[in-house]
Scaffold this active site. Sequence first.
Site, mmCIF file in Angstrom:
data_model
loop_
_atom_site.group_PDB
_atom_site.id
_atom_site.type_symbol
_atom_site.label_atom_id
_atom_site.label_comp_id
_atom_site.label_asym_id
_atom_site.label_seq_id
_atom_site.Cartn_x
_atom_site.Cartn_y
_atom_site.Cartn_z
ATOM 1 N N ASP A 59 21.555 40.658 -4.361
ATOM 2 C CA ASP A 59 21.425 40.100 -6.074
ATOM 3 C C ASP A 59 19.846 39.217 -5.747
ATOM 4 O OD1 ASP A 59 23.163 39.968 -8.325
ATOM 5 O OD2 ASP A 59 21.639 38.511 -8.688
ATOM 6 N N ARG A 112 18.697 28.427 -21.317
ATOM 7 C CA ARG A 112 18.692 28.534 -20.137
ATOM 8 C C ARG A 112 17.529 27.801 -19.201
ATOM 9 N NH1 ARG A 112 20.806 34.230 -18.446
ATOM 10 N NH2 ARG A 112 22.957 34.207 -19.895
HETATM 11 C C1 LIG Z 1 25.595 41.636 -15.313
HETATM 12 S S1 LIG Z 1 25.570 41.479 -13.529
HETATM 13 C C2 LIG Z 1 26.253 42.775 -12.944
HETATM 14 C C3 LIG Z 1 27.255 42.528 -11.596
HETATM 15 C C4 LIG Z 1 27.724 43.893 -11.030
HETATM 16 N N1 LIG Z 1 26.902 44.836 -10.597
HETATM 17 C C5 LIG Z 1 28.808 44.572 -12.192
HETATM 18 O O1 LIG Z 1 28.224 45.508 -12.666
HETATM 19 O O2 LIG Z 1 29.595 43.743 -12.569
HETATM 20 C C6 LIG Z 1 23.684 41.673 -13.149
HETATM 21 C C7 LIG Z 1 23.306 41.059 -11.933
HETATM 22 O O3 LIG Z 1 21.718 41.593 -11.892
HETATM 23 C C8 LIG Z 1 21.052 40.867 -11.174
HETATM 24 N N2 LIG Z 1 19.758 40.932 -11.138
HETATM 25 C C9 LIG Z 1 18.933 41.074 -12.276
HETATM 26 N N3 LIG Z 1 17.655 41.284 -11.900
HETATM 27 C C10 LIG Z 1 17.524 41.513 -10.714
HETATM 28 C C11 LIG Z 1 16.554 42.004 -10.124
HETATM 29 N N4 LIG Z 1 15.437 42.318 -10.490
HETATM 30 N N5 LIG Z 1 16.989 42.339 -8.621
HETATM 31 C C12 LIG Z 1 18.208 42.211 -8.185
HETATM 32 N N6 LIG Z 1 19.207 41.923 -8.917
HETATM 33 C C13 LIG Z 1 18.991 41.349 -10.037
HETATM 34 C C14 LIG Z 1 21.510 39.331 -11.608
HETATM 35 O O4 LIG Z 1 21.472 38.188 -11.046
HETATM 36 C C15 LIG Z 1 22.986 39.774 -11.875
HETATM 37 O O5 LIG Z 1 23.760 39.115 -10.954
#
Ligand SMILES: C[S@@+](CC[C@H](N)C(=O)[O-])C[C@H]1O[C@@H](n2cnc3c(N)ncnc32)[C@H](O)[C@@H]1O
Length: 299
Positions: free
Chosen positions: A157, A54
């Site tokens: 996000d 990445r």
């Molecule tokens: C696997 S996706 C889940 C998306 C959705 N909630 C679902 O369940 O389908 C995880 C998301 O969390 C976000 N993320 C990771 N760390 C974060 C943080 N510290 N604060 C806010 N968002 C975060 C990532 O960018 C990603 O878009």
Amino acid sequence: MERAVVSIAPVPGSPAVPLVAGLSAGEFERIRRLAHGHFGLDLKSGKQALVTARLRPLLARHGCAGYNDYCDLVDADRSGAALVELADALSTNFTSFLREREHFEYLTGEVAPRLRGRSRIDVWSAASSTGEEPYSVLFTLLDALGEDAPVRILATDISTRALAAVAAATYTAGAVLALPKDWARRYFLRGNGRWEGWYRVKPAFRKRVSSRRFNLIDAPLPETRFSAVLCRNVMIYFDKPAQQQVVMRLADTLEDEGVLFIGHSESLTGVSHGLEYVRPAVYRQPGGGSGTWRRSPGQ
Ligand SMILES: C[S@@+](CC[C@H](N)C(=O)[O-])C[C@H]1O[C@@H](n2cnc3c(N)ncnc32)[C@H](O)[C@@H]1O
């Protein structure tokens, strides 16, 4: 100490092939600390290959000779842009419409009836990724309450790349045509010409979803009190202290009887919170009078 602002714009003429080979244990530890300190991400050992894959394009883009160089650049950047870029690179954005369908059935059967007749209904998708989750919530609530129901969704996000997709609200025909209840016709416009094969959420529904960048770990909380908060499939990437912090913060934004949804593969075992367990991956802020976690004045 005064720190320099470092431009993270692509470096013209930067090498197409990275100069970087492997990631040493010390470099991995440095990146792990950056990701943990800033985003709560718990990069366990074994994630070296993922980190390498990445970050390699970022190193190449900035002309960094190695991962230590790259960490120096992130540390020196006072604008925060390098951290945004790092979060974008490390975050896993996998999502889909109506993911974990039980939650949407619960919204229809248990949450929506309680909200009927309200002048304002606020829901927060707190790790919204590319928008499938907040739009699924919006359409589910509008199905239950009528298209004029005053539903507003806040989609946040840490990834700016994901948030750009929320605003664009453009999804493949495959994803949209698989949706139930005539959603494609009611809530989407079909693309043609260069947009053939794509569907875009109609403007009237797009404007009910506002998106902004928000770090679950430490961003100032919204003032709004939400009827439901979804924080699904992100806490699996956090360690317990970070999970604790996030859950306490989110609980603070729920109205009485407001509901917190977490992912079904996540658990709040070992996390203290004042919420009632309702069913797997669903928790509720107790009604007035019960013990709740609230910010104290001046906090
Ligand atoms: C696997 S996706 C889940 C998306 C959705 N909630 C679902 O369940 O389908 C995880 C998301 O969390 C976000 N993320 C990771 N760390 C974060 C943080 N510290 N604060 C806010 N968002 C975060 C990532 O960018 C990603 O878009």
